[in-house]
Scaffold this active site. Structure first.
Site, PDB file in Angstrom:
ATOM      1  N   GLY A 226       0.819  -1.202   0.000  1.00 29.36           N
ATOM      2  CA  GLY A 226       0.000   0.000   0.000  1.00 29.36           C
ATOM      3  C   GLY A 226       0.856   1.255   0.000  1.00 29.36           C
ATOM      4  O   GLY A 226       1.791   1.389  -0.793  1.00 29.36           O
ATOM      5  N   GLY A 255      -3.573  -2.053  -7.199  1.00 28.65           N
ATOM      6  CA  GLY A 255      -2.840  -3.319  -7.200  1.00 28.65           C
ATOM      7  C   GLY A 255      -2.837  -3.974  -8.570  1.00 28.65           C
ATOM      8  O   GLY A 255      -1.839  -4.566  -8.992  1.00 28.65           O
ATOM      9  N   ASP A 256      -3.952  -3.843  -9.300  1.00 29.81           N
ATOM     10  CA  ASP A 256      -4.023  -4.399 -10.655  1.00 29.81           C
ATOM     11  C   ASP A 256      -3.068  -3.654 -11.583  1.00 29.81           C
ATOM     12  O   ASP A 256      -2.446  -4.257 -12.465  1.00 29.81           O
ATOM     13  CB  ASP A 256      -5.449  -4.303 -11.185  1.00 29.81           C
ATOM     14  CG  ASP A 256      -6.460  -4.962 -10.257  1.00 29.81           C
ATOM     15  OD1 ASP A 256      -6.073  -5.882  -9.523  1.00 29.81           O
ATOM     16  OD2 ASP A 256      -7.627  -4.539 -10.263  1.00 29.81           O
TER      17      ASP A 256
END
Length: 313
Positions: A226, A255-256
Site C-alpha cells: 500500500g 494493485g491491478d
C-alpha cells in the site's frame, strides 16, 4: 510481446464518493462512477494504456456487457471473453474522501455452466504462444475448485507462457502448493500472512517469506504494501520501492496496475530495479485516475523517474 489475461469472475465497479463513511448511519454520496472491472480486465486496460495490445479472456454476463464492450473498443483490447446468460456482478467501492481510503463490498458472482467455462478456458489456451505473459487474476466464481489457477499454471507453462498470478485465500494456497509454480506472484501483506499462517510485522519477516518462495522456484515475488511501497524479490536481488507523494483520486485498481507494470517489465526483460520502478509507477499513476486507467506512457515514465528504489541485502 503478447499479453493474455483471464477474468473468470469480473465485475462492474461502482465507486461511491463520500465526504466521510459513517457505518450504521445514512451516508449522503457526492456522486458515483461505474467502470468495467475485475482484476484481469483492469490489468489489460492498464497494459493498453502503456501501449501494449492485450488479449482478454474469461466470462461476461451478456445482459450488461456494454461497459466492457466500450472499454475494449476504446482501448484496442482484443476481446475473446465468452458471454453467459445473466449479468456480470456489481461490486461497490465506498471512497471516503476525508480519509482517502476505500471500503470494498464484493459480491460472489454467478456460477458458470460447464460448457461456458470450457469455452472460456479453450479461448485462453488458444491465445497463448511461447513467450506469452499470461495473467491469472482475481477471485474464482462460485462452483470452481480452489485448484483452478494451480492447474492452469501447469498447463500454460507447458505451452511456453510465463504466468503471473494475483490471487488470495484458498486459490493462492493451491497455487503455492502445486508442483508447477508460476513465474511471478503479487500478494499483498495480508495475503502473504494468510498463506504463511502468521503475522509478518516488519520488512525482515516479509523479505524472508518472499525469499522462501523464490527458493522454491518462483522467479519473482512482489509484495505490495500500500502506501508503504512494495518489495520485489528475485533469486539474485531484492529491492524495496518507496512510492512518491501524490494526490489520490481512487485506490481502486492500484494493485491491478502494479500487476500490469510487472507484466510489462517481464515482457520487455528489464532488470529487477527497473521492473520494480515501473510497477510502482503504474500503481502510483493509476491513483490519479478514476477506474482502471493510466494517464499515458510519458506520464508514467515521469512518475517512475521520481520513485526511490532501495536495494536490500
Amino acid at each position: 510481446m503478447m499479453f493474455v489475461t483471464l477474468s473468470l469472475n469480473p465485475a462492474i465497479d461502482q465507486t461511491v464518493e463520500l465526504d466521510e463513511l459513517r457505518p450504521g448511519a445514512v451516508n449522503l454520496a457526492r456522486g458515483a462512477l461505474r467502470h468495467a472491472g475485475g482484476k484481469g480486465i483492469n490489468v489489460a486496460a492498464c497494459l493498453a494504456d502503456w501501449g501494449a495490445a492485450p488479449i482478454v479472456t474469461g466470462l461476461l454476463g451478456e445482459a450488461n456487457d456494454a461497459p466492457f464492450n466500450a472499454l475494449f473498443f476504446a482501448r484496442g483490447i482484443d476481446d475473446r471473453c465468452i458471454r453467459i446468460p445473466g449479468e456480470t456482478r456489481t461490486n461497490i467501492k465506498l471512497l471516503d474522501l476525508g480519509r482517502g481510503d476505500t471500503t470494498d463490498i464484493n459480491l460472489p458472482g454467478t456460477a458458470p455452466g460447464a460448457e461456458a467455462l470450457d469455452a472460456a478456458l479453450a479461448a485462453l489456451h488458444a491465445a497463448i504462444r511461447p513467450g506469452s505473459i499470461a495473467v491469472l487474476a482475481g477471485s474464482l466464481p462460485p462452483g470452481l475448485p480452489a485448484e483452478t489457477y494451480a492447474e492452469l499454471v501447469a498447463l500454460l507453462s507447458e505451452q511456453g507462457a510465463r504466468v503471473v498470478v494475483d490471487a488470495s485465500g484458498a486459490a493462492l494456497s493451491a497455487v503455492l502448493a502445486a508442483p508447477v509454480l508460476p513465474h511471478a506472484i503479487k500478494p499483498n501483506r495480508f495475503e502473504l500472512e494468510g498463506w504463511i499462517g502468521r503475522p509478518l510485522p516488519d520488512q525482515a519477516a516479509l523479505l524472508a517469506a518472499a525469499r522462501a518462495l523464490v527458493a522454491r522456484g518462483i522467479a519473482l515475488v512482489a509484495v505490495s504494501l500500500g502506501a508503504e511501497g512494495a518489495l520485489f524479490v528475485a533469486a539474485d536481488a531484492a529491492v524495496r520501492v518507496h512510492p512518491p507523494s501524490i494526490a489520490v483520486g481512487s485506490s481502486v485498481g492500484a494493485g491491478d496496475a502494479m500487476v500490469a507494470g510487472i507484466a510489462a517489465g517481464l515482457g520487455e526483460g528489464v532488470p529487477l530495479e527497473a521492473l520494480a520502478r515501473r510497477a510502482a509507477a503504474f500503481s502510483a499513476a493509476k491513483l490519479q485516475e478514476a477506474g482502471a486507467r493510466l494517464p499515458g506512457r510519458a506520464a508514467v515514465e515521469a512518475i517512475a523517474a521520481t520513485i526511490h528504489v532501495e536495494p536490500l541485502a
